[in-house]
Design a protein around this motif. Structure first.
Motif, mmCIF file in Angstrom:
data_model
loop_
_atom_site.group_PDB
_atom_site.id
_atom_site.type_symbol
_atom_site.label_atom_id
_atom_site.label_comp_id
_atom_site.label_asym_id
_atom_site.label_seq_id
_atom_site.Cartn_x
_atom_site.Cartn_y
_atom_site.Cartn_z
ATOM 1 N N GLU A 232 0.816 -1.223 0.000
ATOM 2 C CA GLU A 232 0.000 0.000 0.000
ATOM 3 C C GLU A 232 0.841 1.261 0.000
ATOM 4 N N THR A 233 2.099 1.170 0.432
ATOM 5 C CA THR A 233 3.005 2.315 0.372
ATOM 6 C C THR A 233 4.387 1.825 -0.063
ATOM 7 N N GLY A 234 5.186 2.739 -0.612
ATOM 8 C CA GLY A 234 6.562 2.415 -0.968
ATOM 9 C C GLY A 234 6.674 1.645 -2.267
ATOM 10 N N ASP A 235 7.923 1.442 -2.667
ATOM 11 C CA ASP A 235 8.205 0.756 -3.933
ATOM 12 C C ASP A 235 8.504 -0.726 -3.759
ATOM 13 N N LYS A 236 8.769 -1.165 -2.533
ATOM 14 C CA LYS A 236 9.144 -2.563 -2.324
ATOM 15 C C LYS A 236 7.900 -3.439 -2.284
ATOM 16 N N PRO A 237 7.836 -4.478 -3.096
ATOM 17 C CA PRO A 237 6.615 -5.280 -3.170
ATOM 18 C C PRO A 237 6.491 -6.249 -2.005
ATOM 19 N N ASP A 238 5.281 -6.719 -1.795
ATOM 20 C CA ASP A 238 5.014 -7.828 -0.886
ATOM 21 C C ASP A 238 4.992 -9.118 -1.708
ATOM 22 N N ARG B 14 -1.611 12.824 -11.284
ATOM 23 C CA ARG B 14 -1.592 11.740 -10.308
ATOM 24 C C ARG B 14 -0.705 12.108 -9.116
ATOM 25 N N ILE B 15 -1.203 11.865 -7.927
ATOM 26 C CA ILE B 15 -0.434 12.078 -6.699
ATOM 27 C C ILE B 15 -0.414 10.751 -5.942
ATOM 28 N N PRO B 16 0.754 10.169 -5.709
ATOM 29 C CA PRO B 16 0.804 8.882 -4.995
ATOM 30 C C PRO B 16 0.496 9.054 -3.508
ATOM 31 N N LEU B 17 -0.329 8.165 -2.999
ATOM 32 C CA LEU B 17 -0.687 8.140 -1.583
ATOM 33 C C LEU B 17 -0.692 6.686 -1.116
ATOM 34 N N ALA B 18 -0.961 6.480 0.158
ATOM 35 C CA ALA B 18 -1.078 5.115 0.673
ATOM 36 C C ALA B 18 -2.374 4.498 0.165
ATOM 37 N N GLY B 19 -2.284 3.283 -0.360
ATOM 38 C CA GLY B 19 -3.453 2.598 -0.886
ATOM 39 C C GLY B 19 -4.143 1.747 0.159
ATOM 40 N N VAL B 20 -5.155 1.034 -0.270
ATOM 41 C CA VAL B 20 -5.877 0.114 0.602
ATOM 42 C C VAL B 20 -5.024 -1.137 0.798
ATOM 43 N N ALA B 21 -4.879 -1.578 2.034
ATOM 44 C CA ALA B 21 -4.026 -2.727 2.343
ATOM 45 C C ALA B 21 -4.590 -4.003 1.733
ATOM 46 N N ALA B 22 -3.685 -4.968 1.493
ATOM 47 C CA ALA B 22 -4.104 -6.258 0.936
ATOM 48 C C ALA B 22 -5.106 -6.957 1.846
ATOM 49 N N SER B 23 -4.944 -6.803 3.159
ATOM 50 C CA SER B 23 -5.873 -7.442 4.094
ATOM 51 C C SER B 23 -7.286 -6.900 3.905
ATOM 52 N N GLU B 24 -7.417 -5.582 3.664
ATOM 53 C CA GLU B 24 -8.727 -4.992 3.421
ATOM 54 C C GLU B 24 -9.306 -5.489 2.095
ATOM 55 N N ALA B 25 -8.463 -5.572 1.069
ATOM 56 C CA ALA B 25 -8.934 -6.035 -0.238
ATOM 57 C C ALA B 25 -9.443 -7.471 -0.156
ATOM 58 N N PHE B 26 -8.702 -8.344 0.537
ATOM 59 C CA PHE B 26 -9.146 -9.730 0.690
ATOM 60 C C PHE B 26 -10.422 -9.813 1.518
ATOM 61 N N ALA B 27 -10.522 -8.970 2.555
ATOM 62 C CA ALA B 27 -11.727 -8.986 3.387
ATOM 63 C C ALA B 27 -12.957 -8.609 2.569
ATOM 64 N N LEU B 28 -12.794 -7.672 1.630
ATOM 65 C CA LEU B 28 -13.904 -7.321 0.738
ATOM 66 C C LEU B 28 -14.272 -8.495 -0.164
ATOM 67 N N PHE B 29 -13.264 -9.167 -0.660
ATOM 68 C CA PHE B 29 -13.502 -10.296 -1.560
ATOM 69 C C PHE B 29 -14.228 -11.427 -0.839
ATOM 70 N N PHE B 30 -13.766 -11.764 0.362
ATOM 71 C CA PHE B 30 -14.345 -12.883 1.106
ATOM 72 C C PHE B 30 -15.589 -12.479 1.905
ATOM 73 N N GLY B 31 -15.881 -11.182 1.972
ATOM 74 C CA GLY B 31 -17.022 -10.743 2.769
ATOM 75 C C GLY B 31 -16.806 -10.943 4.252
ATOM 76 N N GLU B 32 -15.583 -10.715 4.700
ATOM 77 C CA GLU B 32 -15.240 -10.956 6.103
ATOM 78 C C GLU B 32 -15.765 -9.841 7.003
ATOM 79 N N GLY B 33 -16.114 -10.203 8.228
ATOM 80 C CA GLY B 33 -16.424 -9.224 9.257
ATOM 81 C C GLY B 33 -17.551 -8.280 8.862
ATOM 82 N N GLU B 34 -17.402 -7.016 9.247
ATOM 83 C CA GLU B 34 -18.417 -6.007 8.933
ATOM 84 C C GLU B 34 -18.176 -5.498 7.512
ATOM 85 N N SER B 35 -18.566 -6.323 6.562
ATOM 86 C CA SER B 35 -18.221 -6.043 5.169
ATOM 87 C C SER B 35 -18.884 -4.767 4.654
ATOM 88 N N ARG B 36 -20.097 -4.448 5.133
ATOM 89 C CA ARG B 36 -20.759 -3.238 4.650
ATOM 90 C C ARG B 36 -20.009 -1.991 5.110
#
Length: 709
Positions: free
Chosen positions: A319-325, A458-480
């Protein structure tokens, strides 16, 4: 990380994947080119090979941490002792030399300059002693036909170092001979080895043994031999299995993972007091079966093998920086989860579906559908620390069912929403719609951009974390709630882009080209629209519902007003349009105060509707025909498009006037969804009517205008 890898290791063993214990001293070579030096039984150089890519599991070496490497090691410096002035003169010659001149220059260097004294003492005595010790530890491999080359290579290299002429002298002469006979890459390799440090892979003569010493398949036998000659380790109970075991005494294994580099499976720094509150650091602070630790290193090395890239692993943007996960999954879904633009992504989902159907139809019944699937994301926290930032345990059926629901969400945009974009090799602009397949992790890089200056910068900022993206995909927790947060972020960051493109498209093809000269903003806007639609779906706002509601229709009205404004300018102002059209000017107000926005529109649109009065239609049509005959087709198209719109504008105005007050309660409760639907309505515009024979037919002129983009 150990808990995550332990589960992956169990799954791989269950699936019959052959796992190799990986001793902590076994390391990958560094990325890049290496020179393989093959030695005969007397230690003479038999042959040389260039290994284009020695890292990423292509070969291996033994090291004590970062020291005493073998059979992969690096020279301390170039083979020749060349003073700096002479080296500079050589560089000048080399810049313009080609072919025979380069070869002559290499021969001159070898004939003119002696071997560097440091090369004669390389490797250092301690390094040579360690090579000899390892040769003893690996001697038992001489009885294994496949691994006998490993037992032989250490002794051959030590013999080569004691020979006359020296190993370095023989290597220099051999390199120049290869350059003369083979040219090409050998010229560059010879030069590099003569003047700078180079990575070497020491091996046995080709075809002398069943396998080369540097073959990656030797890692298993080498690890087993080293473990057998090491100490028994301290007795204890493994914290991962609960069974009595021998615990490691040295370092934990450190596999070299893509994007992360050398990764300690476990580390605890004695210099950080908070980590040593119980007086334990390093391996002593973790009770793990030493053999299991080696298998964990083998499991993650197998999953991240180069041949499995895109299937069980791939690098993903943080979500931030140039180094990948690093994304790791025990299923073949890495591309599908991370990058919907990869051709293999949809194929991976389809293959999973076929496998599940086969299991349902087969004798195994539904038991196979419950197989565990692990999704793991690893990150570099600091140079010696890697952490799991996301871990999910699911099943094949669970992941496939989540994808089927997600696929419906990805199609939650109007069917006619499109932007025409230039495509390489095509003369005409092609209509592009929002993608119908969105990889969950594509949200992270997309959300890490704020579009400013009306959507063009374009202005680079911190993006949405991978954990949040997966939670949206799986419908985890308080998905709404999660979907609402992400929707607010995208509307705030990408709203200017979508609105800016909608206005530029209304003005015409030249304005669109000026707004998006590289044609890269339009694909970004379509992807953003698809994500906004998917998030609305997660909020229970399907397109069949929101397209008939106030927010979307208000956006459509703004689009209609823009087109009428452009048509008016084409007729009455010689085609000159103001920087901001009426709809675009009101758009910023509409998201916060739609009643006020509607009142502003009702006032501002009056002169333009009067321009389209019943007595003006024939005049406008005739003038458009005349302009087209003069070669001013864009103006003609804009005027004809406006002719079909006054009825729709009045219809929308009247309907919205009665409904907006009733909409206030929902908008106050969920203003972000209102703004998102308004944005999609503005970008989508009116649904085109079927084309008719006349230019003034409803929607026909609009289609013609779109064709010009």
């Amino acid at each position: 990380m150990l808990n995550d890898l332990a589960l992956i290791e169990r799954l791989m063993r269950r699936d019959g994947i052959d796992l190799v214990d990986r001793h902590p001293d076994v390391k990958d070579m560094a990325k890049g080119e290496a020179l393989r030096v093959r030695l005969d039984a007397q230690g003479r150089i038999d042959e040389l090979d260039i290994v284009a890519q020695a890292g990423a599991g292509a070969t291996w070496t033994l090291r004590d941490g970062q020291h005493n490497g073998f059979p992969g090691l690096k020279t301390r410096k170039g083979l020749l002792d060349i003073p700096k002035p002479d080296l500079a003169a050589h560089a000048t010659i080399w810049k313009t030399a080609t072919g025979a001149a380069q070869l002559a220059e290499l021969q001159r260097l070898v004939a003119t300059f002696p071997l560097d004294p440091a090369v004669g003492n390389w490797p250092e005595p301690g390094h040579r002693r360690r090579i000899a010790e390892r040769a003893v530890s690996l001697a038992a491999l001489a009885d294994d036909p496949d691994a006998a080359s490993v037992a032989a290579v250490g002794g051959r290299f030590l013999a080569a170092l004691d020979r006359t002429p020296s190993f370095a002298q023989e290597l220099a002469e051999k390199l120049v001979a290869y350059a003369a006979n083979r040219g090409g890459a050998w010229v560059a390799m010879a030069r590099s080895t003569l003047i700078e440090p180079v990575a070497l892979l020491i091996d046995v003569a080709a075809n002398e043994f069943a396998r080369d010493a540097g073959d990656p398949r030797q890692i298993g036998p080498v690890s087993a031999a080293l473990a057998a000659t090491a100490g028994q380790g301290r007795a204890g109970r493994c914290a991962l299995t609960g069974r009595d075991a021998r615990l490691p005494e040295g370092n934990f294994p450190q596999p070299n993972l893509p994007g992360l580099g050398q990764t300690y499976l476990f580390s605890r720094n004695a210099d950080i007091p908070s980590l040593t509150r119980y007086g334990q650091s390093s391996n002593a602070s973790s009770s793990i079966d030493a053999a299991l630790a080696r298998r964990l290193a083998g499991a993650v090395s197998v999953l991240t093998d180069q041949e499995r890239q895109g299937r069980t692993w791939r690098l993903i943007p943080a979500e931030t920086g140039d180094k990948p996960d690093l994304l790791i999954t025990s299923a073949n879904l890495a591309d599908a989860l991370a990058d919907d633009e990869t051709p293999a992504a949809l194929a991976q989902w389809e293959e999973l579906g076929r496998q599940l159907q086969t299991q349902l139809d087969g004798a195994a019944g539904e038991t196979g559908l419950l197989e565990d699937v692990i999704v793991l994301v690893l990150r570099t926290v600091d140079p010696a620390n890697r952490k799991a930032i996301y871990q999910r345990r699911s099943t094949s059926r669970g992941i496939f069912d989540a994808w089927r629901v997600w696929r419906l969400a990805c199609g939650n945009t109007p069917d006619w929403l499109m932007l025409r974009t230039p495509v390489k090799g095509e003369r005409q602009l092609l209509a592009r719609t929002p993608p119908k397949q969105l990889a969950p992790l594509s949200l992270t890089p997309m959300s890490a951009v704020l579009y400013a200056n009306g959507g063009r910068r374009r202005i680079p900022l911190a993006g949405v974390a991978a954990s949040e993206a997966f939670a949206l995909f799986f419908g985890e927790g308080e998905s709404r709630k999660r979907a609402g947060r992400v929707l607010r972020l995208l509307v705030q960051r990408h709203g200017a882009l979508l609105a800016g493109l909608a206005q530029a498209r209304a003005v015409g093809v030249d304005a669109l080209k000026t707004f998006d000269p590289k044609a890269d903003l339009r694909p970004a806007a379509l992807r953003s629209a698809a994500w906004i639609g998917a998030l609305l779906h997660r909020l229970g706002r399907e397109k069949e519902t929101y397209m008939s509601d106030v927010a979307f229709r208000l956006g459509q009205l703004l689009s209609v007003v823009d087109r009428i404004h452009v048509g008016y300018c084409a007729d009455m102002r010689g085609g000159a349009t103001p920087p901001v059209l009426i709809g675009a000017a009101v758009f910023g107000v509409a998201g916060d105060d739609p009643m006020r926005a509607l009142a502003m529109l009702q006032q501002r649109i009056k002169p333009y509707l009067a321009w389209l009065g019943s007595g003006s239609m024939s005049r406008i049509r005739e003038r458009a025909d005349g302009l087209e005959r003069k070669g001013e087709r864009p103006r003609a198209i804009a005027m004809r498009a406006a002719l079909s719109l006054p009825h729709r504008a009045r219809e929308l105005l009247e309907g919205l006037s009665g409904e907006l007050r009733l909409e206030d309660a929902r908008r106050a409760k969920n203003g972000d969804a209102f703004r998102a639907e308004l944005l999609l309505g503005y970008l989508a515009g009116l649904k085109p009517a079927p084309k008719k024979t006349t230019d003034a037919a409803a929607g026909g002129a609009q289609d013609e205008g779109e064709d010009q983009e």
